[in-house]
Design a protein around this motif. Structure first.
Motif, PDB file in Angstrom:
ATOM      1  N   ASN A   1       0.117  -6.313   2.356  1.00  0.00           N
ATOM      2  CA  ASN A   1       0.603  -5.445   1.287  1.00  0.00           C
ATOM      3  C   ASN A   1       1.273  -4.198   1.856  1.00  0.00           C
ATOM      4  O   ASN A   1       2.225  -3.668   1.277  1.00  0.00           O
ATOM      5  N   GLN A   2       0.786  -3.720   3.003  1.00  0.00           N
ATOM      6  CA  GLN A   2       1.411  -2.551   3.617  1.00  0.00           C
ATOM      7  C   GLN A   2       2.831  -2.866   4.080  1.00  0.00           C
ATOM      8  O   GLN A   2       3.707  -2.005   4.062  1.00  0.00           O
ATOM      9  N   ASP A   3       3.073  -4.111   4.482  1.00  0.00           N
ATOM     10  CA  ASP A   3       4.404  -4.514   4.932  1.00  0.00           C
ATOM     11  C   ASP A   3       5.450  -4.394   3.826  1.00  0.00           C
ATOM     12  O   ASP A   3       6.652  -4.307   4.092  1.00  0.00           O
TER      13      ASP A   3
ATOM     14  N   ASN B   1      -3.473  -3.495  -6.654  1.00  0.00           N
ATOM     15  CA  ASN B   1      -2.858  -2.781  -5.548  1.00  0.00           C
ATOM     16  C   ASN B   1      -2.811  -1.318  -5.978  1.00  0.00           C
ATOM     17  O   ASN B   1      -2.200  -0.984  -7.000  1.00  0.00           O
ATOM     18  N   LEU B   2      -3.457  -0.459  -5.253  1.00  0.00           N
ATOM     19  CA  LEU B   2      -3.753   0.883  -5.740  1.00  0.00           C
ATOM     20  C   LEU B   2      -2.534   1.791  -5.678  1.00  0.00           C
ATOM     21  O   LEU B   2      -2.175   2.319  -4.623  1.00  0.00           O
ATOM     22  N   ARG B   3      -1.929   1.976  -6.834  1.00  0.00           N
ATOM     23  CA  ARG B   3      -0.784   2.871  -6.990  1.00  0.00           C
ATOM     24  C   ARG B   3      -0.796   3.408  -8.417  1.00  0.00           C
ATOM     25  O   ARG B   3      -1.428   2.816  -9.313  1.00  0.00           O
ATOM     26  N   PRO B   4      -0.107   4.513  -8.684  1.00  0.00           N
ATOM     27  CA  PRO B   4      -0.175   5.143 -10.014  1.00  0.00           C
ATOM     28  C   PRO B   4       0.209   4.224 -11.164  1.00  0.00           C
ATOM     29  O   PRO B   4      -0.390   4.298 -12.245  1.00  0.00           O
ATOM     30  N   SER B   5       1.199   3.357 -10.986  1.00  0.00           N
ATOM     31  CA  SER B   5       1.648   2.504 -12.089  1.00  0.00           C
ATOM     32  C   SER B   5       0.580   1.512 -12.539  1.00  0.00           C
ATOM     33  O   SER B   5       0.668   0.963 -13.640  1.00  0.00           O
TER      34      SER B   5
ATOM     35  N   THR C   1       0.114   3.523  -0.421  1.00  0.00           N
ATOM     36  CA  THR C   1       0.547   4.552   0.529  1.00  0.00           C
ATOM     37  C   THR C   1      -0.613   5.499   0.840  1.00  0.00           C
ATOM     38  O   THR C   1      -1.554   5.642   0.050  1.00  0.00           O
ATOM     39  N   LYS C   2      -0.528   6.151   1.974  1.00  0.00           N
ATOM     40  CA  LYS C   2      -1.552   7.116   2.380  1.00  0.00           C
ATOM     41  C   LYS C   2      -1.560   8.312   1.448  1.00  0.00           C
ATOM     42  O   LYS C   2      -2.631   8.874   1.146  1.00  0.00           O
ATOM     43  N   ASP C   3      -0.404   8.745   0.981  1.00  0.00           N
ATOM     44  CA  ASP C   3      -0.318   9.900   0.079  1.00  0.00           C
ATOM     45  C   ASP C   3      -1.110   9.656  -1.200  1.00  0.00           C
ATOM     46  O   ASP C   3      -1.814  10.545  -1.687  1.00  0.00           O
ATOM     47  N   VAL C   4      -0.979   8.454  -1.758  1.00  0.00           N
ATOM     48  CA  VAL C   4      -1.711   8.125  -2.982  1.00  0.00           C
ATOM     49  C   VAL C   4      -3.211   8.108  -2.713  1.00  0.00           C
ATOM     50  O   VAL C   4      -4.008   8.572  -3.536  1.00  0.00           O
ATOM     51  N   GLU C   5      -3.607   7.598  -1.567  1.00  0.00           N
ATOM     52  CA  GLU C   5      -5.028   7.570  -1.208  1.00  0.00           C
ATOM     53  C   GLU C   5      -5.604   8.980  -1.131  1.00  0.00           C
ATOM     54  O   GLU C   5      -6.681   9.258  -1.685  1.00  0.00           O
TER      55      GLU C   5
END
Length: 364
Positions: free
Chosen positions: A46-48, A187-191, A223-227
């Motif tokens: 997923n990071q890719d 997949n952990l993201r704001p959306s 992303t690291k920022d979201v984490e």
């Protein structure tokens, strides 16, 4: 009849690659038709998906040229392509569709997602959709998503096929629900409603005083920022004891974790037909979710959970509390969830429906 499948296969594992892997493994499809598969995936994790390095660009170019060769020089009757309706890959895959149609081949696109109606107001997207979608037969996930593509695709060229998941073994199915345990997977993201989730938990724990409620969050941060932002907000809300990050879990590990939850909560802001909701149906779990995409096909308020208007985190939290405080209601919702899975979302439902769709393209 030979079908050339252009699909995204795992790894990584997400909704699209999972469904494509089911088709790839389908005995009914592969024995009923002559099939050949070409993997469109460029990522291994997923990071890719966010990696834009030089090596990935070079690999993408090489892979694209190989795809063109397949379209032009492979013998087939129908091109089946797994098509994302937004993002750069739409133009890449759309070009392959154009080549196949120039060759006189029938093209069947399986859409995974939505966003056409929003993007078509931009000139470049309108041109792309006009050139590509009008040449296609479409498999969409639900009739409730048809309005998203109706400007370009007539309904008589559109088939509707709900997602599915593999059956689970009885030992997982029989896992007892843990009181006051909630689950969320994405997949952990704001959306995906990550920050909505924190507002909901804040109300449950800090406003209603249910300090014993635990939320297990399953998935990896995009992303690291979201984490960092997410974990800082958890500290601000004093929810460190109530929220547990389980990381990315797959297969039985994931299902075992989900099976023990009293309620699956899903305040997603952008969704089409999420597999995680089907997984919760299969596990006999009550569901509280935002009314987004085609989730209303799977969740019916006062039947197997509650659908909440997007953004209404207070009502969302109140419905979660209502189920937590009523064991009889939770048990009935759970039974109804499992019955809904059996009635509509098993693998046999999916395979038989796809077989019927592909059969319509047989050459007489």
């Amino acid at each position: 009849m030979k079908v050339l499948f252009f699909t995204h296969l795992p790894p990584p594992i997400h909704g699209v690659t999972y469904i494509n892997s089911l088709i790839y493994r389908s005995k009914l499809i592969n024995e009923s038709f002559e099939t050949e598969y070409h993997n469109l995936s460029l990522s291994k994790t997923n990071q890719d998906l966010n990696n834009k390095g030089l090596m990935k660009v070079l690999f993408a170019i090489k892979h694209f040229l190989k795809s063109i060769y397949k379209v032009l020089f492979t013998k087939y009757d129908v091109l089946y392509i797994s098509l994302a309706p937004n993002g750069v890959t739409f133009f890449r895959d759309g070009f392959l569709v154009l080549l196949a149609s120039i060759k006189g081949k029938k093209c069947l696109a399986h859409l995974h997602g939505k966003g056409v109606d929003r993007l078509r107001r931009k000139k470049i997207w309108h041109i792309g959709y006009t050139l590509v979608l009008k040449r296609l037969y479409i498999i969409h996930l639900s009739k409730k998503l048809y309005s998203d593509i109706s400007f370009y695709v007539s309904e008589d060229k559109c088939f509707f096929l709900a997602n599915t998941i593999d059956p689970i073994n009885e030992s997982i199915q029989s896992i007892s629900k843990v009181p006051n345990q909630l689950s969320f997977i994405a997949n952990l993201r704001p959306s995906k409603g990550l920050f909505e989730l924190l507002k909901i938990m804040d109300y449950i724990v800090n406003n209603d005083g249910l300090n014993e409620v635990k939320l297990n969050i399953i998935g990896s941060f995009r992303t690291k920022d979201v984490e960092v932002e997410t974990k800082n907000k958890i500290k601000e809300l004093n929810l460190q004891e109530n929220i547990v990050f389980k990381g990315a879990l797959f297969d039985e590990d994931k299902m075992i974790e989900l099976a023990s939850s009293s309620i699956f909560i899903y305040p997603t802001l952008e969704e089409a037909f999420p597999l995680v909701v089907i997984e919760s149906l299969q596990l006999g779990t009550p569901i509280v979710a935002y009314d987004e995409g085609a989730i209303s096909d799977m969740v019916v308020s006062d039947e197997n959970g509650y659908l909440i208007e997007k953004g209404n985190t207070i009502e969302f939290a109140q419905k979660v509390i209502k189920i937590l405080n009523d064991n009889a209601l939770a048990e009935q919702f759970g039974k109804n969830s499992y019955q809904k899975y059996c009635d509509s979302y098993t693998c046999s439902h999916f395979e038989n429906a796809l077989f019927k769709i592909l059969s319509k393209f047989r050459i007489n």
